[in-house]
Enzyme design. Structure first.
Site, short mmCIF file in Angstrom:
data_model
loop_
_atom_site.label_atom_id
_atom_site.label_comp_id
_atom_site.label_asym_id
_atom_site.label_seq_id
_atom_site.Cartn_x
_atom_site.Cartn_y
_atom_site.Cartn_z
N CYS A 167 -2.71 0.34 10.14
CA CYS A 167 -3.82 -0.85 9.52
C CYS A 167 -4.96 -1.27 10.71
CB CYS A 167 -3.26 -1.70 8.58
SG CYS A 167 -2.34 -2.82 9.41
N HIS A 171 0.79 -1.30 0.05
CA HIS A 171 0.07 -0.01 -0.02
C HIS A 171 0.79 1.26 0.05
CE1 HIS A 171 -3.09 -2.47 2.18
NE2 HIS A 171 -3.79 -2.23 1.10
C1 CIR Z 1 -3.72 -7.77 3.15
O1 CIR Z 1 -2.94 -8.42 2.48
O2 CIR Z 1 -4.71 -7.19 2.99
C2 CIR Z 1 -3.54 -7.97 4.64
N1 CIR Z 1 -2.93 -9.35 5.03
C3 CIR Z 1 -2.57 -7.00 5.16
C4 CIR Z 1 -3.39 -5.52 5.06
C5 CIR Z 1 -2.44 -4.55 5.77
N2 CIR Z 1 -3.12 -3.22 5.56
C6 CIR Z 1 -2.76 -2.27 5.84
O3 CIR Z 1 -1.62 -2.04 6.00
N3 CIR Z 1 -3.36 -0.88 5.58
#
Ligand code: CIR
Length: 254
Positions: A247, A160
């Site tokens: 997140c 991201h």
């Molecule tokens: C994903 O790949 O969507 C999750 N395992 C990790 C998401 C992390 N989100 C973020 O940093 N905003």
């Protein structure tokens, strides 16, 4: 008071989405204990923490940031780029309904909150594996009438936009220039992550304090040398699922 909405760790977290990291065993109990420590840090920094219940069918539910983009005026429910994560938005929308007018990203748009970096009235949005041009266009159509400027930033080297750059106070951004081109951030004071800590750019600014994983002591030193206050949290088990500190919450009124 700032409200921080969090969501509990799913017992199925080991089946999370992974893009750049190799899959390794994840102990949901350890992740839950670290997550509780993270919530304590948010509370110590003055947040009212409201935890939404998790769901055994949603391995990534703890990473609630990706499900909504919240401003003072509006909550935009996202359409996460990973199909497995789209059902996560249902309870988040229910929780936000009493707090903000609600809008939602529609197909074929996709948008992950982790791609949205808001600095004052400027909103940088990563065009990434998870967020597409249509999602960015929809977000701009919702936010620009409210006085925000939306700028698209290409993201190819990491998950991201906020894996590579976050706000750490005033006009300072913490950045990993190997993961994102710094040109769109001209005019900001850029603090580089330490070379040995590429994932350190994901920091959470809360009440003038930078919440940073304890795995990044060299970058912590750099932030402190800039006069920034840092609160460390151990989120190593969550990091195995490619999660960071931004997140795990949605902030209202920060
Ligand atoms: C994903 O790949 O969507 C999750 N395992 C990790 C998401 C992390 N989100 C973020 O940093 N905003």
């Amino acid at each position: 008071m700032t409200v921080a909405i969090t969501r509990g760790v799913s017992p199925s977290m080991a089946r999370c989405e992974l893009t750049h990291a190799a899959r390794q065993p994840i102990d949901p109990a350890v992740a839950a204990a670290q997550h509780a420590g993270y919530e304590r840090a948010l509370a110590e920094l003055g947040c009212e923490v409201r935890r939404l219940p998790t769901d055994p069918d949603l391995p990534d539910a703890v990473f609630i940031e990706d499900t909504a983009v919240i401003t003072d005026e509006l909550a935009v429910i996202t359409r996460p780029g990973a199909a497995s994560r789209r059902p996560e938005t249902v309870v988040v929308a229910e929780a936000l309904q009493p707090l903000r007018p609600i809008a939602a990203i529609q197909p074929p748009g996709t948008l992950d909150g982790g791609d949205v970096l808001r600095v004052g009235r400027v909103v940088f949005v990563g065009e990434s594996l998870r967020t597409n041009a249509d999602g960015i266009r929809q977000l701009a159509a919702l936010l620009e009438p409210l006085g925000y400027t939306v700028r698209s930033v290409p993201v190819t080297a990491c998950l991201h936009l906020k894996s590579a750059v976050t706000a750490v106070g005033g006009s300072a951004l913490l950045i990993n220039r190997e993961w994102v081109n710094a040109a769109p951030f001209a005019g900001f004071d850029l603090v580089d992550v330490h070379r040995a800590e590429p994932a350190a750019a994901n920091a959470l600014l809360l009440a003038g304090t930078v919440v940073l994983p304890s795995a990044f002591p060299h970058t912590r030193n750099r932030l402190q040398q800039q006069g920034l206050r840092v609160r460390e949290v151990d989120v190593s088990e969550l990091a195995k699922a490619e999660g960071g500190v931004t997140c795990c919450c949605l902030l209202l009124g920060a």
